[in-house]
Design a protein around this motif. Structure first.
Motif, mmCIF file in Angstrom:
data_model
loop_
_atom_site.group_PDB
_atom_site.id
_atom_site.type_symbol
_atom_site.label_atom_id
_atom_site.label_comp_id
_atom_site.label_asym_id
_atom_site.label_seq_id
_atom_site.Cartn_x
_atom_site.Cartn_y
_atom_site.Cartn_z
ATOM 1 N N MET A 26 8.206 -4.342 8.000
ATOM 2 C CA MET A 26 8.035 -4.189 9.427
ATOM 3 C C MET A 26 7.441 -5.467 9.999
ATOM 4 S SD MET A 26 4.631 -2.011 10.543
ATOM 5 C CE MET A 26 5.162 -1.918 12.194
ATOM 6 N N ILE A 27 7.852 -5.799 11.199
ATOM 7 C CA ILE A 27 7.301 -6.956 11.905
ATOM 8 C C ILE A 27 6.185 -6.447 12.810
ATOM 9 C CG2 ILE A 27 7.768 -8.855 13.500
ATOM 10 C CD1 ILE A 27 9.169 -9.146 10.789
ATOM 11 N N TYR A 28 5.030 -7.089 12.699
ATOM 12 C CA TYR A 28 3.880 -6.725 13.525
ATOM 13 C C TYR A 28 3.290 -8.023 14.067
ATOM 14 C CZ TYR A 28 -0.495 -4.523 14.971
ATOM 15 O OH TYR A 28 -1.557 -4.069 15.706
ATOM 16 N N GLY A 29 3.488 -8.270 15.341
ATOM 17 C CA GLY A 29 3.037 -9.524 15.926
ATOM 18 C C GLY A 29 3.790 -10.682 15.293
ATOM 19 N N ASP A 30 3.056 -11.634 14.748
ATOM 20 C CA ASP A 30 3.648 -12.799 14.089
ATOM 21 C C ASP A 30 3.755 -12.616 12.583
ATOM 22 O OD1 ASP A 30 3.866 -14.164 16.496
ATOM 23 O OD2 ASP A 30 1.870 -15.050 16.315
ATOM 24 N N CYS A 31 3.619 -11.381 12.107
ATOM 25 C CA CYS A 31 3.592 -11.130 10.669
ATOM 26 C C CYS A 31 4.638 -10.119 10.238
ATOM 27 C CB CYS A 31 2.218 -10.592 10.259
ATOM 28 S SG CYS A 31 0.886 -11.736 10.599
ATOM 29 N N SER A 86 -2.441 6.189 -0.874
ATOM 30 C CA SER A 86 -1.589 7.212 -1.506
ATOM 31 C C SER A 86 -0.158 7.221 -0.981
ATOM 32 C CB SER A 86 -2.213 8.599 -1.315
ATOM 33 O OG SER A 86 -2.337 8.874 0.069
ATOM 34 N N ASP A 87 0.101 6.505 0.130
ATOM 35 C CA ASP A 87 1.472 6.429 0.637
ATOM 36 C C ASP A 87 1.698 5.078 1.314
ATOM 37 O OD1 ASP A 87 1.341 6.800 3.753
ATOM 38 O OD2 ASP A 87 -0.004 8.334 2.941
ATOM 39 N N PRO A 88 2.950 4.653 1.425
ATOM 40 C CA PRO A 88 3.243 3.325 1.973
ATOM 41 C C PRO A 88 2.853 3.163 3.438
ATOM 42 C CG PRO A 88 5.278 4.519 1.512
ATOM 43 C CD PRO A 88 4.158 5.328 0.956
ATOM 44 N N ASP A 89 2.941 4.225 4.221
ATOM 45 C CA ASP A 89 2.577 4.133 5.636
ATOM 46 C C ASP A 89 1.088 3.841 5.813
ATOM 47 O OD1 ASP A 89 5.199 4.582 6.426
ATOM 48 O OD2 ASP A 89 4.908 6.756 6.528
ATOM 49 N N ALA A 90 0.258 4.409 4.968
ATOM 50 C CA ALA A 90 -1.185 4.150 5.048
ATOM 51 C C ALA A 90 -1.490 2.695 4.685
ATOM 52 C CB ALA A 90 -1.938 5.097 4.124
ATOM 53 N N ALA A 91 -0.769 2.142 3.713
ATOM 54 C CA ALA A 91 -0.973 0.743 3.340
ATOM 55 C C ALA A 91 -0.594 -0.179 4.494
ATOM 56 C CB ALA A 91 -0.149 0.410 2.095
ATOM 57 N N ARG A 145 -2.138 -3.566 9.311
ATOM 58 C CA ARG A 145 -2.150 -3.774 10.768
ATOM 59 C C ARG A 145 -3.576 -3.883 11.292
ATOM 60 N NH1 ARG A 145 2.126 0.239 13.516
ATOM 61 N NH2 ARG A 145 1.174 -0.744 15.314
ATOM 62 N N ARG A 146 -4.477 -3.046 10.766
ATOM 63 C CA ARG A 146 -5.884 -3.122 11.181
ATOM 64 C C ARG A 146 -6.495 -4.475 10.799
ATOM 65 N NH1 ARG A 146 -5.608 2.333 9.878
ATOM 66 N NH2 ARG A 146 -6.257 2.004 7.726
ATOM 67 N N LEU A 147 -6.137 -4.988 9.638
ATOM 68 C CA LEU A 147 -6.644 -6.288 9.203
ATOM 69 C C LEU A 147 -6.151 -7.395 10.135
ATOM 70 C CD1 LEU A 147 -8.184 -7.898 6.980
ATOM 71 C CD2 LEU A 147 -5.967 -8.203 5.903
ATOM 72 N N ILE A 148 -4.887 -7.352 10.492
ATOM 73 C CA ILE A 148 -4.328 -8.340 11.414
ATOM 74 C C ILE A 148 -5.023 -8.250 12.766
ATOM 75 C CG2 ILE A 148 -2.252 -8.989 12.711
ATOM 76 C CD1 ILE A 148 -0.677 -8.098 10.142
ATOM 77 N N GLN A 205 0.087 4.352 -5.953
ATOM 78 C CA GLN A 205 -0.928 3.403 -5.500
ATOM 79 C C GLN A 205 -0.242 2.320 -4.671
ATOM 80 O OE1 GLN A 205 -3.043 2.000 -8.942
ATOM 81 N NE2 GLN A 205 -3.893 3.998 -9.373
ATOM 82 N N TRP A 206 -0.267 2.518 -3.359
ATOM 83 C CA TRP A 206 0.450 1.653 -2.435
ATOM 84 C C TRP A 206 -0.444 0.569 -1.864
ATOM 85 C CZ3 TRP A 206 5.610 1.714 -1.809
ATOM 86 C CH2 TRP A 206 6.281 2.794 -2.353
#
Length: 78
Positions: A1-6, A47-52, A57-60, A17-18
């Motif tokens: 997924m593209i999020y901003g410039d990342c 536990s799932d890819p969406d949470a990872a 996104r929070r880190l960005i 373990q995602w």
């Protein structure tokens, strides 16, 4: 997924373990304390890819200066 410039990709390390990998879309490295990284792997196992991806996104969002494309102003180029 593209999020901003990342671009964020989730990947599994071990069963269920995602993690997430962050890379700038323009392929420029992320610079942290003077060290450049072509990609960043987020080390917390979800536990799932969406949470990872949500964690990445929070880190960005928390450190936008590390992930944003910085375009110099016209004044800086003069």
């Amino acid at each position: 997924m593209i999020y901003g410039d990342c671009e964020i990709k989730s990947f599994e390390v071990g069963k269920g373990q995602w993690h997430a990998r962050i890379q700038r879309v323009d392929q420029r490295p992320v610079v942290i304390d003077g060290m450049s990284f072509p990609t960043l792997d987020i080390g917390f196992a979800w536990s799932d890819p969406d949470a990872a991806i949500a964690d990445a996104r929070r880190l960005i969002d928390r450190f936008p200066q590390r992930f944003a494309t910085i375009v110099p102003s016209a004044e800086a180029l003069s």
